[in-house]
Motif scaffolding. Structure first.
Motif, PDB file in Angstrom:
ATOM      1  N   ARG A   1      -4.980  30.525  22.030  1.00 56.22           N
ATOM      2  CA  ARG A   1      -3.787  31.219  22.519  1.00 56.22           C
ATOM      3  C   ARG A   1      -3.996  31.917  23.856  1.00 56.22           C
ATOM      4  O   ARG A   1      -3.068  32.533  24.383  1.00 56.22           O
ATOM      5  CB  ARG A   1      -3.338  32.247  21.476  1.00 56.22           C
ATOM      6  CG  ARG A   1      -3.046  31.649  20.100  1.00 56.22           C
ATOM      7  CD  ARG A   1      -2.680  32.722  19.089  1.00 56.22           C
ATOM      8  NE  ARG A   1      -1.431  33.389  19.413  1.00 56.22           N
ATOM      9  CZ  ARG A   1      -1.337  34.677  19.741  1.00 56.22           C
ATOM     10  NH1 ARG A   1      -2.407  35.443  19.780  1.00 56.22           N
ATOM     11  NH2 ARG A   1      -0.167  35.206  20.022  1.00 56.22           N
ATOM     12  N   ALA A   2      -5.203  31.842  24.420  1.00 51.50           N
ATOM     13  CA  ALA A   2      -5.542  32.664  25.574  1.00 51.50           C
ATOM     14  C   ALA A   2      -4.618  32.430  26.764  1.00 51.50           C
ATOM     15  O   ALA A   2      -4.127  33.384  27.381  1.00 51.50           O
ATOM     16  CB  ALA A   2      -7.001  32.420  25.977  1.00 51.50           C
ATOM     17  N   ARG A   3      -4.386  31.179  27.130  1.00 50.93           N
ATOM     18  CA  ARG A   3      -3.563  30.907  28.310  1.00 50.93           C
ATOM     19  C   ARG A   3      -2.098  31.283  28.055  1.00 50.93           C
ATOM     20  O   ARG A   3      -1.405  31.780  28.960  1.00 50.93           O
ATOM     21  CB  ARG A   3      -3.681  29.444  28.719  1.00 50.93           C
ATOM     22  CG  ARG A   3      -5.050  29.102  29.305  1.00 50.93           C
ATOM     23  CD  ARG A   3      -5.020  27.771  30.034  1.00 50.93           C
ATOM     24  NE  ARG A   3      -4.054  27.733  31.107  1.00 50.93           N
ATOM     25  CZ  ARG A   3      -4.222  28.317  32.309  1.00 50.93           C
ATOM     26  NH1 ARG A   3      -5.337  28.996  32.572  1.00 50.93           N
ATOM     27  NH2 ARG A   3      -3.288  28.221  33.228  1.00 50.93           N
ATOM     28  N   TRP A   4      -1.639  31.056  26.848  1.00 45.43           N
ATOM     29  CA  TRP A   4      -0.241  31.374  26.544  1.00 45.43           C
ATOM     30  C   TRP A   4       0.016  32.874  26.612  1.00 45.43           C
ATOM     31  O   TRP A   4       0.976  33.323  27.247  1.00 45.43           O
ATOM     32  CB  TRP A   4       0.125  30.833  25.166  1.00 45.43           C
ATOM     33  CG  TRP A   4       1.515  31.199  24.750  1.00 45.43           C
ATOM     34  CD1 TRP A   4       2.688  30.757  25.283  1.00 45.43           C
ATOM     35  CD2 TRP A   4       1.868  32.117  23.710  1.00 45.43           C
ATOM     36  NE1 TRP A   4       3.756  31.345  24.640  1.00 45.43           N
ATOM     37  CE2 TRP A   4       3.284  32.174  23.678  1.00 45.43           C
ATOM     38  CE3 TRP A   4       1.127  32.879  22.806  1.00 45.43           C
ATOM     39  CZ2 TRP A   4       3.969  32.980  22.776  1.00 45.43           C
ATOM     40  CZ3 TRP A   4       1.807  33.689  21.899  1.00 45.43           C
ATOM     41  CH2 TRP A   4       3.214  33.729  21.888  1.00 45.43           C
ATOM     42  N   VAL A   5      -0.849  33.680  25.995  1.00 42.45           N
ATOM     43  CA  VAL A   5      -0.596  35.127  25.936  1.00 42.45           C
ATOM     44  C   VAL A   5      -0.820  35.799  27.288  1.00 42.45           C
ATOM     45  O   VAL A   5      -0.347  36.918  27.500  1.00 42.45           O
ATOM     46  CB  VAL A   5      -1.463  35.808  24.853  1.00 42.45           C
ATOM     47  CG1 VAL A   5      -1.147  35.254  23.483  1.00 42.45           C
ATOM     48  CG2 VAL A   5      -2.941  35.698  25.162  1.00 42.45           C
TER      49      VAL A   5
ATOM     50  N   TYR B   1      -9.019  30.358  34.941  1.00 40.33           N
ATOM     51  CA  TYR B   1      -9.768  30.577  33.710  1.00 40.33           C
ATOM     52  C   TYR B   1      -9.240  31.838  33.055  1.00 40.33           C
ATOM     53  O   TYR B   1      -8.450  32.590  33.643  1.00 40.33           O
ATOM     54  CB  TYR B   1     -11.269  30.707  33.990  1.00 40.33           C
ATOM     55  CG  TYR B   1     -11.612  31.676  35.103  1.00 40.33           C
ATOM     56  CD1 TYR B   1     -11.649  33.061  34.892  1.00 40.33           C
ATOM     57  CD2 TYR B   1     -11.896  31.212  36.384  1.00 40.33           C
ATOM     58  CE1 TYR B   1     -11.956  33.943  35.909  1.00 40.33           C
ATOM     59  CE2 TYR B   1     -12.203  32.087  37.417  1.00 40.33           C
ATOM     60  CZ  TYR B   1     -12.232  33.451  37.174  1.00 40.33           C
ATOM     61  OH  TYR B   1     -12.527  34.329  38.195  1.00 40.33           O
ATOM     62  N   VAL B   2      -9.698  32.070  31.825  1.00 46.08           N
ATOM     63  CA  VAL B   2      -9.359  33.302  31.115  1.00 46.08           C
ATOM     64  C   VAL B   2     -10.655  34.006  30.728  1.00 46.08           C
ATOM     65  O   VAL B   2     -11.576  33.378  30.195  1.00 46.08           O
ATOM     66  CB  VAL B   2      -8.525  33.032  29.843  1.00 46.08           C
ATOM     67  CG1 VAL B   2      -8.306  34.321  29.047  1.00 46.08           C
ATOM     68  CG2 VAL B   2      -7.181  32.402  30.210  1.00 46.08           C
TER      69      VAL B   2
ATOM     70  N   GLY C   1       0.420  37.961  32.624  1.00 42.02           N
ATOM     71  CA  GLY C   1      -0.556  38.952  33.057  1.00 42.02           C
ATOM     72  C   GLY C   1      -1.509  39.336  31.944  1.00 42.02           C
ATOM     73  O   GLY C   1      -1.428  38.834  30.809  1.00 42.02           O
ATOM     74  N   PRO C   2      -2.456  40.252  32.238  1.00 42.97           N
ATOM     75  CA  PRO C   2      -3.440  40.675  31.236  1.00 42.97           C
ATOM     76  C   PRO C   2      -2.775  41.298  30.012  1.00 42.97           C
ATOM     77  O   PRO C   2      -1.711  41.903  30.103  1.00 42.97           O
ATOM     78  CB  PRO C   2      -4.283  41.709  31.998  1.00 42.97           C
ATOM     79  CG  PRO C   2      -4.080  41.400  33.435  1.00 42.97           C
ATOM     80  CD  PRO C   2      -2.669  40.908  33.541  1.00 42.97           C
ATOM     81  N   VAL C   3      -3.457  41.158  28.870  1.00 42.37           N
ATOM     82  CA  VAL C   3      -2.934  41.708  27.628  1.00 42.37           C
ATOM     83  C   VAL C   3      -4.095  42.020  26.702  1.00 42.37           C
ATOM     84  O   VAL C   3      -5.133  41.354  26.733  1.00 42.37           O
ATOM     85  CB  VAL C   3      -1.963  40.695  26.960  1.00 42.37           C
ATOM     86  CG1 VAL C   3      -2.678  39.400  26.616  1.00 42.37           C
ATOM     87  CG2 VAL C   3      -1.306  41.292  25.722  1.00 42.37           C
ATOM     88  N   VAL C   4      -3.939  43.057  25.885  1.00 45.73           N
ATOM     89  CA  VAL C   4      -4.915  43.369  24.846  1.00 45.73           C
ATOM     90  C   VAL C   4      -4.376  42.846  23.524  1.00 45.73           C
ATOM     91  O   VAL C   4      -3.292  43.250  23.081  1.00 45.73           O
ATOM     92  CB  VAL C   4      -5.207  44.884  24.748  1.00 45.73           C
ATOM     93  CG1 VAL C   4      -6.097  45.168  23.536  1.00 45.73           C
ATOM     94  CG2 VAL C   4      -5.875  45.384  26.016  1.00 45.73           C
TER      95      VAL C   4
ATOM     96  N   GLY D   1     -18.558  33.948  15.627  1.00 44.28           N
ATOM     97  CA  GLY D   1     -18.073  32.577  15.512  1.00 44.28           C
ATOM     98  C   GLY D   1     -16.719  32.477  14.844  1.00 44.28           C
ATOM     99  O   GLY D   1     -16.083  31.417  14.858  1.00 44.28           O
ATOM    100  N   CYS D   2     -16.234  33.584  14.272  1.00 41.36           N
ATOM    101  CA  CYS D   2     -14.972  33.516  13.529  1.00 41.36           C
ATOM    102  C   CYS D   2     -13.742  33.711  14.415  1.00 41.36           C
ATOM    103  O   CYS D   2     -12.627  33.385  14.000  1.00 41.36           O
ATOM    104  CB  CYS D   2     -14.967  34.549  12.408  1.00 41.36           C
ATOM    105  SG  CYS D   2     -15.294  36.239  12.945  1.00 41.36           S
ATOM    106  N   LEU D   3     -13.912  34.235  15.636  1.00 43.07           N
ATOM    107  CA  LEU D   3     -12.759  34.521  16.482  1.00 43.07           C
ATOM    108  C   LEU D   3     -12.609  33.586  17.674  1.00 43.07           C
ATOM    109  O   LEU D   3     -11.518  33.439  18.220  1.00 43.07           O
ATOM    110  CB  LEU D   3     -12.828  35.963  17.013  1.00 43.07           C
ATOM    111  CG  LEU D   3     -12.697  37.097  16.011  1.00 43.07           C
ATOM    112  CD1 LEU D   3     -12.797  38.427  16.736  1.00 43.07           C
ATOM    113  CD2 LEU D   3     -11.384  37.011  15.252  1.00 43.07           C
ATOM    114  N   GLU D   4     -13.705  32.972  18.102  1.00 44.29           N
ATOM    115  CA  GLU D   4     -13.692  32.241  19.369  1.00 44.29           C
ATOM    116  C   GLU D   4     -12.597  31.172  19.453  1.00 44.29           C
ATOM    117  O   GLU D   4     -11.870  31.089  20.443  1.00 44.29           O
ATOM    118  CB  GLU D   4     -15.067  31.616  19.623  1.00 44.29           C
ATOM    119  CG  GLU D   4     -16.098  32.574  20.160  1.00 44.29           C
ATOM    120  CD  GLU D   4     -16.596  33.578  19.122  1.00 44.29           C
ATOM    121  OE1 GLU D   4     -17.257  34.551  19.495  1.00 44.29           O
ATOM    122  OE2 GLU D   4     -16.321  33.358  17.912  1.00 44.29           O
ATOM    123  N   ALA D   5     -12.477  30.336  18.423  1.00 46.06           N
ATOM    124  CA  ALA D   5     -11.485  29.264  18.453  1.00 46.06           C
ATOM    125  C   ALA D   5     -10.069  29.825  18.496  1.00 46.06           C
ATOM    126  O   ALA D   5      -9.202  29.313  19.209  1.00 46.06           O
ATOM    127  CB  ALA D   5     -11.656  28.355  17.235  1.00 46.06           C
TER     128      ALA D   5
END
Length: 377
Positions: free
Chosen positions: A65-69, A21-22, A73-76, A56-60
């Motif tokens: 891109r969460a899994r790709w970025v 999960y992310v 490893g972790p990233v900000v 609600g404007c950022l979740e999608a």
């Protein structure tokens, strides 16, 4: 706090299945933002998600891109809601920039275990998290039982302990591996608790509203036929009080925290008097962060006089006024409430205001000060 109410069940399910999960965590904001640092969202591989990092404007966009970025490893990541900045569709126009730490199970699992431990026992904690460099995502905790606290980098430990002792989050650069590194020590208050003394029908909407906020909610009443699981299925705890055992201190028998709120709405003068006497500590103080009493102030004065008698004290006017000053009586704020649901809203609004030391003014009257905003360079 309501994020964890939804995040922890999904996380437990994913952990049991061994699924990746992310975890997305807001770590800083610039300008206007619906959520503040500490807001979290959990993203499962099958598309499910729990929690929010915006209105609600950022979740999608985060989920896309969460899994790709996080593949290395972790990233900000930086997300802008400014009209003339960023790639968000439709131009949300919120007028801010949000920085979100994205990480997979490898680093998030131990952190979520720690969050659950603090959530379950309703204790505060602080988490020092490295936000940049090769050690991004590394964490140290303060406030957990010694067996669960990390023994990592001493500078991280010191920052976590500083945030925990000061009861405030810290965003600071420290030297790690001879490099200036940004670390965020997030102080998390204990899960709020609401003790509703009174198991009448008007306690039901108050219970429902508090549970919607993710609070621990307990119902306590001397009437066993009212204080039942069937009537209050959503309550975390139900206690039947024995008047014969009061005014012995309730703090000795009930797990009330100093950060908790208590509301007396038994509609029974005898019960209210006994409960008020039992809530006081040995210094004749009400140790909860909020104690509210339903009904006119005249009745509360009379109940306090009876509480003094039960404690073996002389109920002089000065003592009663001293006790009354510690209470919110009548409980609630003026919302024009006249139904159980609206009265519950009035009460919970005041509890929320007191616990957060807020103004309770209309937001259009509150001057923007930038307090609490943590910015990343």
């Amino acid at each position: 706090m309501t994020d964890l109410e939804y995040i922890l069940p999904l996380w437990s399910e994913l952990e049991s299945a061994g699924a990746d999960y992310v975890l997305a965590t807001v770590v800083a904001v610039e300008g206007s933002s619906y959520r503040r640092p500490g807001a979290r969202m959990l993203l499962a591989q099958d598309g499910r998600r729990a929690g929010t990092v915006s209105g609600g404007c950022l979740e999608a966009e985060v989920a896309k891109r969460a899994r790709w970025v996080t593949s290395n490893g972790p990233v900000v990541e930086r997300y802008s809601t400014l009209d003339d900045d960023g790639d968000l569709p439709y131009g949300s126009g919120c007028g801010g920039v949000v920085y979100i730490l994205l990480e997979r199970r490898e680093t998030a699992s131990r952190f979520l275990h720690a969050l659950k431990s603090a959530w379950d026992v309703r204790k505060p904690m602080a988490i020092a998290t490295v936000l940049e460099g090769p050690r991004i995502g590394e964490r140290v905790f303060a406030g957990l039982p010694a067996a669960e606290e990390a023994t990592g980098e001493i500078l991280l430990r010191e920052l976590a302990e500083e945030a925990f002792a000061g009861r405030a989050s810290i965003d600071r650069r420290i030297q790690l591996d001879a490099e200036s590194t940004r670390v965020w020590a997030d102080y998390r208050v204990a899960r709020p608790g609401l003790w509703i003394f009174g198991a009448g029908d008007d306690a039901k909407p108050l219970l429902k509203l508090a549970r919607e906020l993710g609070w621990f909610v307990a119902i306590a009443d001397g009437r066993s036929h009212l204080a039942t699981q069937g009537r209050f299925a959503a309550a975390d705890e139900i206690r039947v009080l024995k008047m014969s055992e009061l005014p012995n201190r309730l703090g000795n028998s009930l797990p009330l925290l100093r950060t908790d709120a208590a509301v007396l709405m038994t509609h029974s003068f005898e019960q209210d008097s006994h409960i008020l006497a039992a809530l006081m500590d040995e210094t004749q103080q009400f140790p909860c962060a909020y104690v509210g009493v339903l009904g006119p102030q005249r009745r509360t004065r009379e109940a306090l006089a009876e509480a003094a008698r039960l404690r073996g004290l002389t109920a002089d006017a000065d003592l009663i006024e001293q006790w009354l000053a510690q209470l919110h009586a009548p409980t609630g704020i003026d919302l024009g409430a006249d139904t159980p649901a609206s009265i519950g809203l009035s009460i919970l609004a005041e509890v929320q205001q007191v616990l957060n030391a807020a103004t309770a003014l209309p937001l259009r009257q509150v001057r923007a000060t930038g307090a609490g905003v943590r910015s990343l360079p």
